[in-house]
Design a protein around this motif. Structure first.
Motif, PDB file in Angstrom:
ATOM      1  N   ALA A   1       0.822  -1.173   0.084  1.00  0.00           N
ATOM      2  CA  ALA A   1       0.026   0.059  -0.095  1.00  0.00           C
ATOM      3  C   ALA A   1       0.933   1.170  -0.061  1.00  0.00           C
ATOM      4  CB  ALA A   1      -0.761  -0.052   1.345  1.00  0.00           C
ATOM      5  N   ASN A   2       0.939   1.981  -1.154  1.00  0.00           N
ATOM      6  CA  ASN A   2       1.701   3.240  -1.174  1.00  0.00           C
ATOM      7  C   ASN A   2       0.776   4.397  -0.538  1.00  0.00           C
ATOM      8  OD1 ASN A   2       3.982   2.734  -3.264  1.00  0.00           O
ATOM      9  ND2 ASN A   2       2.028   1.396  -3.890  1.00  0.00           N
ATOM     10  N   VAL A   3       1.324   4.915   0.668  1.00  0.00           N
ATOM     11  CA  VAL A   3       0.629   5.570   1.585  1.00  0.00           C
ATOM     12  C   VAL A   3       1.234   7.069   1.138  1.00  0.00           C
ATOM     13  CG1 VAL A   3       0.320   6.577   3.778  1.00  0.00           C
ATOM     14  CG2 VAL A   3       0.685   3.995   3.370  1.00  0.00           C
ATOM     15  N   ALA A   4       0.509   8.211   0.753  1.00  0.00           N
ATOM     16  CA  ALA A   4       0.858   9.389   0.329  1.00  0.00           C
ATOM     17  C   ALA A   4       0.563  10.187   1.609  1.00  0.00           C
ATOM     18  CB  ALA A   4       0.023   9.953  -0.843  1.00  0.00           C
ATOM     19  N   PRO A   5       1.414  10.906   2.341  1.00  0.00           N
ATOM     20  CA  PRO A   5       1.227  11.441   3.700  1.00  0.00           C
ATOM     21  C   PRO A   5       0.946  12.923   3.396  1.00  0.00           C
ATOM     22  CG  PRO A   5       3.511  11.136   3.461  1.00  0.00           C
ATOM     23  CD  PRO A   5       3.043  10.464   2.091  1.00  0.00           C
ATOM     24  N   PRO A   6       0.334  13.729   4.207  1.00  0.00           N
ATOM     25  CA  PRO A   6       0.141  15.187   3.953  1.00  0.00           C
ATOM     26  C   PRO A   6       1.387  15.836   3.822  1.00  0.00           C
ATOM     27  CG  PRO A   6      -0.322  14.445   6.432  1.00  0.00           C
ATOM     28  CD  PRO A   6      -0.316  13.309   5.566  1.00  0.00           C
ATOM     29  N   MET A   7       1.286  17.050   3.261  1.00  0.00           N
ATOM     30  CA  MET A   7       2.549  17.906   3.426  1.00  0.00           C
ATOM     31  C   MET A   7       3.100  18.105   4.725  1.00  0.00           C
ATOM     32  SD  MET A   7       2.522  21.882   1.847  1.00  0.00           S
ATOM     33  CE  MET A   7       2.208  21.447   0.367  1.00  0.00           C
ATOM     34  N   HIS A   8       4.325  18.262   4.688  1.00  0.00           N
ATOM     35  CA  HIS A   8       5.201  18.475   6.158  1.00  0.00           C
ATOM     36  C   HIS A   8       5.203  17.177   6.946  1.00  0.00           C
ATOM     37  CE1 HIS A   8       5.095  22.438   4.842  1.00  0.00           C
ATOM     38  NE2 HIS A   8       4.119  22.828   5.095  1.00  0.00           N
ATOM     39  N   ALA A   9       4.542  16.127   6.830  1.00  0.00           N
ATOM     40  CA  ALA A   9       4.547  14.916   7.662  1.00  0.00           C
ATOM     41  C   ALA A   9       6.007  14.444   7.888  1.00  0.00           C
ATOM     42  CB  ALA A   9       3.794  13.829   7.009  1.00  0.00           C
ATOM     43  N   ALA A  10       6.142  13.960   9.181  1.00  0.00           N
ATOM     44  CA  ALA A  10       7.488  13.820   9.637  1.00  0.00           C
ATOM     45  C   ALA A  10       7.816  12.042   9.283  1.00  0.00           C
ATOM     46  CB  ALA A  10       7.712  13.813  11.056  1.00  0.00           C
ATOM     47  N   ILE A  11       8.667  12.057   8.195  1.00  0.00           N
ATOM     48  CA  ILE A  11       8.810  10.555   7.658  1.00  0.00           C
ATOM     49  C   ILE A  11      10.234   9.988   8.379  1.00  0.00           C
ATOM     50  CG2 ILE A  11       8.827   9.255   5.450  1.00  0.00           C
ATOM     51  CD1 ILE A  11       6.295  10.670   5.805  1.00  0.00           C
ATOM     52  N   PRO A  12      10.059   8.815   8.721  1.00  0.00           N
ATOM     53  CA  PRO A  12      11.436   8.269   9.152  1.00  0.00           C
ATOM     54  C   PRO A  12      12.515   8.124   7.952  1.00  0.00           C
ATOM     55  CG  PRO A  12       9.677   7.064   9.885  1.00  0.00           C
ATOM     56  CD  PRO A  12       8.937   8.055   8.964  1.00  0.00           C
ATOM     57  N   ALA A  13      13.749   7.833   8.628  1.00  0.00           N
ATOM     58  CA  ALA A  13      14.816   7.776   7.737  1.00  0.00           C
ATOM     59  C   ALA A  13      14.742   6.765   6.695  1.00  0.00           C
ATOM     60  CB  ALA A  13      16.190   7.470   8.258  1.00  0.00           C
ATOM     61  N   ASP A  14      15.107   6.654   5.382  1.00  0.00           N
ATOM     62  CA  ASP A  14      14.929   5.614   4.615  1.00  0.00           C
ATOM     63  C   ASP A  14      15.393   4.312   5.416  1.00  0.00           C
ATOM     64  OD1 ASP A  14      14.370   7.688   2.955  1.00  0.00           O
ATOM     65  OD2 ASP A  14      16.278   7.348   1.526  1.00  0.00           O
ATOM     66  N   GLY A  15      14.746   3.205   4.646  1.00  0.00           N
ATOM     67  CA  GLY A  15      15.034   2.099   5.704  1.00  0.00           C
ATOM     68  C   GLY A  15      13.724   1.185   5.453  1.00  0.00           C
ATOM     69  N   VAL A  16      13.886  -0.022   6.119  1.00  0.00           N
ATOM     70  CA  VAL A  16      12.642  -0.943   6.435  1.00  0.00           C
ATOM     71  C   VAL A  16      12.449  -1.037   7.850  1.00  0.00           C
ATOM     72  CG1 VAL A  16      12.026  -3.479   6.215  1.00  0.00           C
ATOM     73  CG2 VAL A  16      13.376  -2.289   4.328  1.00  0.00           C
ATOM     74  N   TYR A  17      11.039  -0.963   8.049  1.00  0.00           N
ATOM     75  CA  TYR A  17      10.508  -1.068   9.487  1.00  0.00           C
ATOM     76  C   TYR A  17       9.492  -1.808   9.589  1.00  0.00           C
ATOM     77  CZ  TYR A  17      12.622   3.616   9.722  1.00  0.00           C
ATOM     78  OH  TYR A  17      13.815   4.821   9.423  1.00  0.00           O
ATOM     79  N   ALA A  18       9.662  -2.407  11.011  1.00  0.00           N
ATOM     80  CA  ALA A  18       8.119  -3.154  11.397  1.00  0.00           C
ATOM     81  C   ALA A  18       7.320  -2.412  12.019  1.00  0.00           C
ATOM     82  CB  ALA A  18       8.605  -4.277  12.345  1.00  0.00           C
ATOM     83  N   GLY A  19       6.156  -2.481  11.674  1.00  0.00           N
ATOM     84  CA  GLY A  19       5.044  -1.513  12.263  1.00  0.00           C
ATOM     85  C   GLY A  19       3.580  -2.102  12.223  1.00  0.00           C
ATOM     86  N   TRP A  20       2.838  -0.927  12.452  1.00  0.00           N
ATOM     87  CA  TRP A  20       1.217  -1.496  12.490  1.00  0.00           C
ATOM     88  C   TRP A  20       0.635  -0.857  11.429  1.00  0.00           C
ATOM     89  CZ3 TRP A  20      -0.044  -5.880  14.952  1.00  0.00           C
ATOM     90  CH2 TRP A  20       0.704  -6.168  15.955  1.00  0.00           C
TER      91      TRP A  20
END
Length: 312
Positions: free
Chosen positions: A200-219
């Motif tokens: 699922a390609n998630v398009a966040p709102p403008m100015h959203a705090a996006i983590p550093a490039d990489g792979v994460y485990a999450g919900w």
């Protein structure tokens, strides 16, 4: 006794993140309001004051306004007040700020603020200024020392730095919960599905705090009402392996947030979703072949299951 809606206990700030330091301020305001028998009010600002003071300097946003409202309601606030931060508002002197807004409009009986709070034209108002004005217009001021641990003060600036570095454990410790990125699922290039891992390609709102490039485990949570992710209904979380970056193996240039939701394959396009980042698994890598990439993704999925099994 029902609240006296003619008066209130007010706490003021941007409250981006509604982190543990904010939670302490809010708790003080809620408890004081209960003792006084008046409503608790939280006042925040939109847009972020920095964007008005220095256009183009909007800091990365930890929470949307809607999310902030949800979080402060959970903490017991009665009224969530969003003040438009404009050029005119920015020019109010501390005295006008307090008299016109806090006294005339909100009828405060007490103001709960952090001990580093500033307000009014050129941020010349301080907690001492607020106390002086409170004495003039008949309200009390509770200055709260900021919360921290291990010589680190919890602040939105600190949490943004953690997120930017991909340190999701430190960010979660300061927030009191995993860092969340919301957005709408949009069409991507479909490469994940071709590889056997539809994302699922998630398009966040403008100015959203996006983590550093990489792979994460999450919900992964579908926020749109009435939708289902596998056996998980809207509002219920599902495990996800999350990739942030530009897909360098395929010479990508656009930075994306892609979530592979485990154990499901449903149409999520157009849905409003949330991704909660729990733990960093690895950095972004370039692989020599598609097979090597698929092997790495399989390992990421296995690691995601291990991490999130302990987080349930």
């Amino acid at each position: 006794m029902p609240p006296d809606w003619g008066r209130c206990v007010l706490t003021i700030g941007v409250f981006d993140g509604v982190h543990r330091g904010h939670a302490q301020l809010i708790s003080r305001a809620v408890k004081s309001a209960a003792v006084r028998g008046v409503p608790s009010v939280l006042m925040t600002f939109d847009p972020h004051p920095m964007e008005v003071v220095r256009p183009g300097s909007h800091p990365a946003q930890l929470t949307t306004l809607t999310r902030r409202a949800e979080l402060v309601e959970e903490l017991g606030i009665d009224v969530f007040c969003v003040m438009p931060f404009t050029q005119d508002f920015m020019k109010l002197t501390p005295s006008r700020y307090v008299h016109d807004l806090l006294v005339e409009k909100l009828h405060v009986t007490e103001v709960v603020i952090g001990d580093n709070f500033t307000f009014g034209k050129k941020a010349t108002g301080t907690i001492d200024t607020m106390r002086d004005l409170g004495g003039r217009w008949g309200f009390e001021v509770d200055g709260v020392k900021l919360v921290g641990e291990h010589a680190v003060t919890f602040s939105s600036t600190y949490i943004r730095a953690c997120v930017d570095a991909g340190d999701m454990a430190a960010a979660a410790d300061a927030l009191g919960r995993p860092h969340r990125v919301e957005g709408v699922v949009v069409h991507g290039d479909g490469r994940g599905r071709e590889l056997g891992f539809p994302t699922a390609n998630v398009a966040p709102p403008m100015h959203a705090a996006i983590p550093a490039d990489g792979v994460y485990a999450g919900w992964f949570t579908v926020l749109s009402p009435g939708k289902t992710v596998g056996t998980t209904t809207a509002g219920k979380r599902a495990m996800a392996a999350i990739s942030v970056g530009t897909n360098p193996t395929f010479s990508g240039r656009t930075r994306t947030v892609e979530a592979y939701v485990l154990d499901t394959d449903v149409d999520l396009y157009g849905q409003h979703v949330a991704v909660d980042f729990v733990e960093h698994i690895r950095g972004q890598s370039t692989f020599g072949s598609v097979d090597d990439l698929v092997t790495a993704i399989s390992r990421d999925v296995d690691r995601t299951r291990e991490i999130l099994a302990a987080d349930q």
